[in-house]
Enzyme design. Structure first.
Site, mmCIF file in Angstrom:
data_model
loop_
_atom_site.group_PDB
_atom_site.id
_atom_site.type_symbol
_atom_site.label_atom_id
_atom_site.label_comp_id
_atom_site.label_asym_id
_atom_site.label_seq_id
_atom_site.Cartn_x
_atom_site.Cartn_y
_atom_site.Cartn_z
ATOM 1 N N TYR A 174 40.323 11.664 1.863
ATOM 2 C CA TYR A 174 41.286 10.449 2.525
ATOM 3 C C TYR A 174 42.461 11.368 3.129
ATOM 4 O O TYR A 174 42.821 11.358 4.371
ATOM 5 C CB TYR A 174 41.452 9.493 1.806
ATOM 6 C CG TYR A 174 42.426 8.589 2.499
ATOM 7 C CD1 TYR A 174 41.879 7.421 3.131
ATOM 8 C CD2 TYR A 174 43.665 8.371 1.910
ATOM 9 C CE1 TYR A 174 42.741 6.394 4.025
ATOM 10 C CE2 TYR A 174 44.482 7.307 2.589
ATOM 11 C CZ TYR A 174 43.899 6.504 3.619
ATOM 12 O OH TYR A 174 44.862 5.639 4.148
ATOM 13 N N LYS A 187 43.435 11.700 7.147
ATOM 14 C CA LYS A 187 44.999 11.313 7.674
ATOM 15 C C LYS A 187 45.860 12.408 8.151
ATOM 16 O O LYS A 187 46.371 12.356 9.067
ATOM 17 C CB LYS A 187 45.444 10.536 6.495
ATOM 18 C CG LYS A 187 44.490 9.338 6.176
ATOM 19 C CD LYS A 187 44.665 8.341 7.692
ATOM 20 C CE LYS A 187 44.117 6.879 7.167
ATOM 21 N NZ LYS A 187 43.842 6.105 8.170
HETATM 22 N N1 LIG Z 1 46.940 -0.661 3.061
HETATM 23 C C1 LIG Z 1 47.644 0.235 2.829
HETATM 24 O O1 LIG Z 1 48.620 0.513 1.966
HETATM 25 C C2 LIG Z 1 47.544 1.411 4.021
HETATM 26 C C3 LIG Z 1 48.396 2.588 3.535
HETATM 27 C C4 LIG Z 1 48.290 3.657 4.577
HETATM 28 C C5 LIG Z 1 47.511 3.581 5.482
HETATM 29 N N2 LIG Z 1 46.646 2.393 5.823
HETATM 30 C C6 LIG Z 1 45.656 2.704 6.785
HETATM 31 O O2 LIG Z 1 45.917 1.371 7.577
HETATM 32 C C7 LIG Z 1 44.510 1.136 8.026
HETATM 33 C C8 LIG Z 1 44.090 -0.429 7.681
HETATM 34 O O3 LIG Z 1 44.012 -0.579 6.518
HETATM 35 P P1 LIG Z 1 44.214 -1.982 5.695
HETATM 36 O O4 LIG Z 1 44.643 -1.815 4.332
HETATM 37 O O5 LIG Z 1 44.517 -3.045 6.714
HETATM 38 O O6 LIG Z 1 42.626 -2.200 5.322
HETATM 39 P P2 LIG Z 1 41.900 -3.349 5.109
HETATM 40 O O7 LIG Z 1 42.533 -4.717 4.696
HETATM 41 O O8 LIG Z 1 40.525 -3.190 4.173
HETATM 42 O O9 LIG Z 1 41.092 -3.762 6.478
HETATM 43 C C9 LIG Z 1 40.094 -2.991 7.060
HETATM 44 C C10 LIG Z 1 39.557 -3.658 8.366
HETATM 45 O O10 LIG Z 1 38.499 -2.679 8.865
HETATM 46 C C11 LIG Z 1 37.367 -3.256 8.913
HETATM 47 N N3 LIG Z 1 36.165 -2.212 8.564
HETATM 48 C C12 LIG Z 1 36.154 -1.796 7.385
HETATM 49 N N4 LIG Z 1 34.887 -0.752 7.544
HETATM 50 C C13 LIG Z 1 34.515 -1.009 8.858
HETATM 51 C C14 LIG Z 1 33.483 -0.337 9.442
HETATM 52 N N5 LIG Z 1 32.598 0.508 8.764
HETATM 53 N N6 LIG Z 1 33.243 -0.725 10.660
HETATM 54 C C15 LIG Z 1 34.022 -1.517 11.269
HETATM 55 N N7 LIG Z 1 35.120 -2.324 10.908
HETATM 56 C C16 LIG Z 1 35.284 -1.681 9.465
HETATM 57 C C17 LIG Z 1 37.251 -4.481 8.007
HETATM 58 O O11 LIG Z 1 36.263 -5.173 8.586
HETATM 59 P P3 LIG Z 1 35.385 -6.349 7.339
HETATM 60 O O12 LIG Z 1 36.332 -7.323 7.029
HETATM 61 O O13 LIG Z 1 34.282 -6.653 8.074
HETATM 62 O O14 LIG Z 1 35.188 -5.465 5.900
HETATM 63 C C18 LIG Z 1 38.682 -4.848 8.052
HETATM 64 O O15 LIG Z 1 38.974 -5.742 9.275
HETATM 65 C C19 LIG Z 1 43.424 2.148 7.554
HETATM 66 O O16 LIG Z 1 43.375 3.112 8.507
HETATM 67 C C20 LIG Z 1 44.301 2.687 6.270
HETATM 68 O O17 LIG Z 1 43.890 4.137 6.163
HETATM 69 C C21 LIG Z 1 46.606 1.469 4.803
#
Ligand SMILES: NC(=O)c1ccc[n+]([C@@H]2O[C@H](COP(=O)([O-])OP(=O)(O)OC[C@H]3O[C@@H](n4cnc5c(N)ncnc54)[C@H](OP(=O)(O)O)[C@@H]3O)[C@@H](O)[C@H]2O)c1
Length: 343
Positions: A218, A222
């Site tokens: 990961y 990133k």
């Molecule tokens: N949350 C954090 O603390 C954090 C920190 C640093 C960076 N980020 C980055 O922010 C971004 C969003 O993270 P998040 O925390 O909001 O994630 P999340 O809540 O898990 O949401 C992920 C989204 O992506 C979709 N998704 C997952 N796998 C997929 C696939 N194979 N094909 C198409 N869509 C898919 C999911 O769809 P479904 O609903 O159908 O599963 C959902 O809409 C990511 O790039 C992550 O690395 C997050």
């Protein structure tokens, strides 16, 4: 008006022999530099605004004239919030995500809270074929596309040593975080470049800027985004496209597994609102880049990063986080064992 401390300080410096004066000046500079940077971080996070969203052509009154925004991974967490907030600001939205039922639910949520037009594209970025990317391209090819949010991302289920990690998980993370980002950017860029001003946001992570042991794949993907965005931002700037990387720390979402927001962990709604208000402000991403191609603008994230950069060093911080990742892994395993026993 001069501060009362200035006079005595000047006298003190003047009374010192030259070598001591030099040393004192170096000491003062060393002390003041972090404070100066802290002021810049706080000014970015709390005072100065970013590039106005209006630059990219939204229209709340007439959706037929509004620009479009594509958001990947748009049915949950940060991506869903980008879709909702961009729609409220007057952009039409393309939701590209995995599950059609969830896409339909977000579409109706947007329709009930704004006049934006919405298109949905069900695409599983883990198994996306050339035909899938062509389908996405065809869906957006006639649109006035001005915003791309490369949000979809995958992390490890729990921290794990690279040598012991599941190979399928490793490949899935690379596929979604790297290949899908490249493919979607490649197909959207010609459309983005047709506008006077367009915007790309890449969801980066602190795991990329402070490479995190036991999340090696990961972290590597990133870090790739940091390099990709930096290079791309130079290529596209003259064509009116602003390409930014969001250096994101914890946000309360399914991926972070942090259910409750807190001082340092914003909700997606808070995080996205701050990001959209500060586009192009670097916050604490200041050493390599004060041009704002990378942003850490959630205040508590920025303060954490400032403290790490000033007092620990990004390199040493990676080493220090190994211990905490081991603790997180042990807790995750215990939780799995409890669940397996039905407790
Ligand atoms: N949350 C954090 O603390 C954090 C920190 C640093 C960076 N980020 C980055 O922010 C971004 C969003 O993270 P998040 O925390 O909001 O994630 P999340 O809540 O898990 O949401 C992920 C989204 O992506 C979709 N998704 C997952 N796998 C997929 C696939 N194979 N094909 C198409 N869509 C898919 C999911 O769809 P479904 O609903 O159908 O599963 C959902 O809409 C990511 O790039 C992550 O690395 C997050």
């Amino acid at each position: 008006m001069t501060l009362p401390i200035i006079g005595p300080l000047q006298d003190f410096f003047a009374s010192l022999p030259f070598p001591a004066r030099l040393l004192a000046a170096v000491g003062l500079f060393t002390l003041l530099k972090p404070l100066y940077r802290l002021v810049r971080v706080l000014t970015d996070c709390y005072v100065l605004g970013g590039i106005p969203l209006a630059t990219f052509g939204p229209s709340k009154n007439d959706p037929s004239k509004a620009s479009w925004a594509v958001v990947t991974g748009a049915t949950d967490g940060i991506g869903k919030e980008f879709a909702l907030q961009l729609a409220k600001k007057g952009f039409n939205i393309v939701l590209a995500s995995r599950t059609q039922s969830k896409l339909d639910a977000v579409e109706s949520e947007i329709s009930s809270s704004s006049s934006a037009q919405v298109k949905t594209v069900a695409i599983n970025f883990l198994h996306a074929t050339d035909a899938d990317y062509k389908r996405l391209e065809a869906e957006i090819s006639q649109l006035k596309l001005a915003v791309l949010v490369n949000n979809v991302g995958l992390s490890h289920d729990k921290p794990v040593l690279f040598s012991e990690g599941d190979v399928q998980e490793m490949e899935a993370i690379a596929e979604i975080n790297v290949r899908a980002t490249l493919r979607v950017t490649r197909l959207a860029l010609p459309l983005l470049q047709q506008n006077k001003r367009s915007l790309i946001l890449h969801l980066g992570s602190f795991a990329g800027s402070i490479p995190t042991p036991m999340l090696s794949t990961y972290a590597g993907t990133k870090a790739f985004l940091i390099g990709f965005n930096r290079a791309l931002s130079y290529e596209v700037a003259s064509k009116g496209v602003t390409s930014l990387l969001l250096n994101t720390y914890f946000v309360s979402t399914a991926m972070s597994k942090i259910r409750r927001s807190s001082w340092s962990v914003p909700t997606p709604k808070q995080y996205v609102a701050q990001t959209l208000a500060k586009l192009g402000r670097p916050g604490s991403c200041y050493e390599e880049d004060r041009r704002g191609r990378e942003m850490t603008v959630w205040p508590q994230h920025a303060l954490t990063e400032w403290a790490v950069r000033e007092f620990v060093g990004l390199g040493r911080a990676s080493g220090m986080s190994l211990k905490s990742q081991k603790v997180i892994r042990a807790k995750a395993i215990k939780r799995e064992e409890r669940l397996a026993k039905g407790q």
